[in-house]
Structures are given as C-alpha cells and as structure tokens.
Design an enzyme around this catalytic site. Structure first.
Site, PDB file in Angstrom:
ATOM      1  N   HIS A  61      47.355  29.276  41.369  1.00  0.00           N
ATOM      2  CA  HIS A  61      46.262  28.386  41.737  1.00  0.00           C
ATOM      3  C   HIS A  61      45.760  27.551  40.559  1.00  0.00           C
ATOM      4  O   HIS A  61      44.863  26.731  40.715  1.00  0.00           O
ATOM      5  CB  HIS A  61      45.102  29.169  42.378  1.00  0.00           C
ATOM      6  N   ASP A 110      50.804  33.817  44.286  1.00  0.00           N
ATOM      7  CA  ASP A 110      49.860  33.250  43.319  1.00  0.00           C
ATOM      8  C   ASP A 110      50.474  33.347  41.929  1.00  0.00           C
ATOM      9  O   ASP A 110      50.021  34.091  41.071  1.00  0.00           O
ATOM     10  CB  ASP A 110      48.513  33.968  43.373  1.00  0.00           C
ATOM     11  N   GLY A 157      36.684  33.001  35.625  1.00  0.00           N
ATOM     12  CA  GLY A 157      37.119  32.726  34.269  1.00  0.00           C
ATOM     13  C   GLY A 157      38.175  33.698  33.789  1.00  0.00           C
ATOM     14  O   GLY A 157      38.860  33.447  32.805  1.00  0.00           O
ATOM     15  N   SER A 181      40.715  34.805  35.845  1.00  0.00           N
ATOM     16  CA  SER A 181      41.922  34.674  36.651  1.00  0.00           C
ATOM     17  C   SER A 181      43.094  34.127  35.850  1.00  0.00           C
ATOM     18  O   SER A 181      42.919  33.333  34.935  1.00  0.00           O
ATOM     19  CB  SER A 181      41.637  33.756  37.838  1.00  0.00           C
ATOM     20  N   SER A 197      44.947  37.437  39.960  1.00  0.00           N
ATOM     21  CA  SER A 197      44.889  36.499  41.078  1.00  0.00           C
ATOM     22  C   SER A 197      43.439  36.241  41.473  1.00  0.00           C
ATOM     23  O   SER A 197      42.941  35.131  41.365  1.00  0.00           O
ATOM     24  CB  SER A 197      45.680  37.034  42.271  1.00  0.00           C
TER      25      SER A 197
END
Length: 438
Positions: free
Chosen positions: A221, A245, A323, A325, A340
C-alpha cells in the site's frame, strides 16, 4: 493470491534506518533457526512479554528448537499434519495429527501430539472458500484465519449473526467455523509525518522492510508499480495491494543493501528467513513506536481493510500505530515479514498483521541480504527459470514459500516450510523442507 497494484495512495510507514550499517550479502551458509540473536531482542522481549532476561534467552532457544522440530514433523507426517503451535510460555510444542498411528512419531521428537479431525490442508481449503467470497464479507467481519489449536477456521465478528451468515454463504458448515466476537477495526498503518524514512512521489512516507539484492521490500500500500522514491532514490518495480500487501523497490546505484533492522536505538542483524512457529515470540521495528514484541497468534489470516481484503497474513499481538506500517518483523535474527496493518495502539495494546517475507521474495525472485558477507550492488533480482506451469527449477539463494513447486533433476517437489535455499539444501538432500510430488 491475486496480484493487483494499488491506485495512488498517500501512505507512510516504518523507517529506512532499519537497514543501515554492516557490510552484508546473500547467505552462502545455512541460516540459523529463528530466535538465536540478541542485539537488544532479549531486553525487548523481557519488557513486552514480562520476562526476566534469563527467561527471555531460554525462550528464544526453545523456540529455535521448536522451529526445527516443526519442519521435521511436517515432512514426516505429510497429509496427516494438522499444524503446530507453542503453548503460552513456549515450553511445549503441540503438533496436530489426524491418525493415532502418528502420535508416536511426534512424541519421538519431544513434542506433544493432539489427535484432531481436520488436517492443516483441509483447514486451509475451508479458509480458501471464505477468501473466494471476501468481496461479500459484511463490514462487521474484520477478518478470518486458520486456527490449528481449535482445529477450526475462526471468523472475527462485531456482529455474530452476520458472520455466521457469511460463513454459510461461503459454503462452510457451522461445525467448520468458530465465530469469535471482536472489536478489531483494522486499517493499513499509515502516516505522513516526517522521520527517518524513504519518500514516495510528492512526499508521502513509507519504511523499508528488508534489504534485497537490488533494493528492498516493503508494504504494497506504499505505492503502485512505477512510483519513484527518494532517500534512497529508486522505483517501485512491483506492488500488489489489496489481495496482498507487498512491494519491492529497485534502488539506484550507490545504495548497497545492509542486513540490519533498526531497534531504536541500535540495530539487529538479519541472517535468514526461516519461518517461526505459531506461539513463537516476535519483534517488529517501527518509526512511530520503535521496537515492540509479542507472539505469533495465527498464520494464513485474512483481514478486510477499507481498500479490500488481504489474504495470507500472519496475526500477532504485538502493538503498532500509524507510521509503523511496512516495517520489519524478526524472530531472533530471522526475517519474518513486513507490517501490513492492524487495530489498537501501543498504550492499550492491539493486534497487528504482517505480510510474510518469503512470499514476497518468491513472487519477485528476490534474494534477501543477510549478515556474514560483503555488500552487493546488484541492480536487478535473480529470477528462476520456468520449466513447467507453476514450477521453477530449484536454485540456491531463492526464498521459497510453503506450497512452492520446483523441479530438481527432472523431479517435482513441493515446499513444506518457508525458507531461503542454500547450497546443499536441494530437495533430495533436505526432505524436511521438500515433498516429492512427481
């Protein structure tokens, strides 16, 4: 899983500082099992799992032994293998079996056998039905996963009747599913504040997961294929979200990969990618909340974000916040995955999901940068050669996920345990990792 590139998303996550420092390269010797490194891991485990340092060290060694035992028994039990998991303090590895005749083999390895009805393959098949119907999952159902300890598929629900209806509509019987009330409201853990990170396009921020030859892996993402990055400069060479992801960024020359993860402060080495068992301790690095630890709760979990459903994730009880991820997950010195998303926070606690790293490495034909060598300036990944549909020729230095199909000397094999292959680890030589299929 279906691979789709995400449309432009302004996202931000874990810091690129996670991979700064020592001279490293792809492994040429077999990586140790998870749970053997320190580098601040013992202190973090002691803090987050409420252990003494000595207890944390002892737990890490037990988990390393359990990882080896699980791999051995998975190969030995074959279709009768019904999953494996550690108890709460990691003193006992429990292995599910579908036949009483298999109990002795489990006990001979020092593990505890549990006789169950469904094999792990059967549980995975049930979950696949839910995945196939994911687009019809109600908003009150945040996710689902295979749960070997209960020998069922668990559906999380803020609305139990709606969850049961979803399971039935997916072709599952009530006896196959355990609906668990949940307050989870998962979302990708994104942020746009400044920090030690890399930047995408006009300035959204994301974080490095792990260095690979030619670049690094991160969350899907973070950006679509073709998006450019700075600090370090590079380009998204592949991205898949939702459905998966994961992504990888090909960096420009002059950005050699380092086999380190930031533990705020200091670093932890990355020595391989041997997959840790359910119940094992695990730590993650994030630019918002730093170095946090917990345990592996479930594997092969599906979770529904506003953007769509992601499948094949690992569910943990380690906390994370926006922050964090895209960041690194480690079991000892073994890479496990990239953050994720999840629910909760690091004040009250939470649930966090990560994308397993071995799948990312295999999909893109990447080699993990590991400790023990010199830096590599490779600007493109090494790929395998397709010999049959769905199969590749086995090669050392390649990450293979569970279920991967390869050929070796004209014979087909299926991967039984996620790992990065090494010289001498060819399928006939390591039956604990490979099952002959032709």
């Amino acid at each position: 899983m279906t691979r789709r590139s995400v449309a432009a998303l302004a996202v931000a996550v874990l810091s690129a500082a996670g991979l700064a420092a020592a001279l490293t390269t792809t492994a040429t010797a077999g990586p140790p099992p998870p749970g053997t490194a320190d580098g601040g891991l013992v202190a973090a485990l002691a803090r987050d799992l409420h252990l003494t340092p000595d207890q944390a060290r002892a737990r890490l060694q037990r988990e390393a032994d359990a990882a080896r035992t699980e791999s051995t028994l998975k190969a030995r039990l074959g279709p009768g293998f019904a999953g494996a998991w550690l108890n709460a303090d990691a003193t006992d590895l429990v292995v599910g079996v579908t036949a009483a005749s298999q109990i002795q083999a489990v006990e001979a390895e020092g593990a505890t056998a549990k006789l169950v009805t469904r094999s792990l393959a059967e549980l995975d098949a049930l979950k696949t039905r839910l995945d196939a119907n994911a687009r019809n999952a109600p908003k009150a159902v945040p996710g689902w996963y295979v749960d070997p300890p209960t020998n069922t598929v668990v559906v999380l629900a803020r609305d139990v009747p709606a969850a049961k209806a979803f399971a039935r509509a997916s072709g599952l019987r009530d006896a196959d599913v355990r609906v668990e009330p949940s307050t989870e409201d998962p979302r990708p853990l994104v942020d746009v504040i400044g920090g030690n990170a890399y930047y995408i396009g006009s300035g959204s921020r994301c974080s490095v997961g792990f260095a690979v030859d030619g670049g690094f892996v991160t969350a899907g993402h973070c950006g679509r294929t073709g998006a450019t990055t700075t600090q370090p400069s590079g380009t998204f060479a592949g991205s898949s979200f939702p459905g998966n992801d994961y992504a990888w960024v090909r960096t420009a020359a002059g950005n050699p990969g380092r086999a380190l993860v930031n533990r705020y402060p200091g670093t932890v080495p990355v020595a391989g990618s041997t997959e840790a068992p359910v119940g094992a301790s695990i730590c993650r690095s994030g630019s918002t909340t730093g170095w946090r630890c917990g345990t592996v709760q479930q594997k092969n979990a599906s979770v529904t974000y506003p953007e769509g459903t992601i499948t094949g994730l690992t569910r943990t009880n380690a906390c994370a916040e926006p922050g964090d991820s895209g960041g690194s997950w480690l079991a000892g010195d073994q890479a496990q995955g990239v953050t994720s998303g999840g629910s909760g926070n690091c004040t009250s606690g939470g649930t966090t999901y990560f994308q397993p790293v071995n799948e990312i490495l295999q999909v893109y034909g990447l080699k993990l940068v590991v400790s023990g060598g010199t830096p590599t300036n490779t600007t493109s990944p090494t790929t395998t050669t397709t010999t049959n549909p769905g199969q590749t020729t086995w090669q050392p230095g390649v990450a293979y996920a569970i279920g991967s199909l390869v050929t070796y000397d004209g014979v087909g094999y299926r991967c039984l345990q996620g790992h990065t292959s090494q010289p001498g680890w060819d399928p006939p030589a390591v039956p604990a990792l490979w099952e002959r299929v032709s």
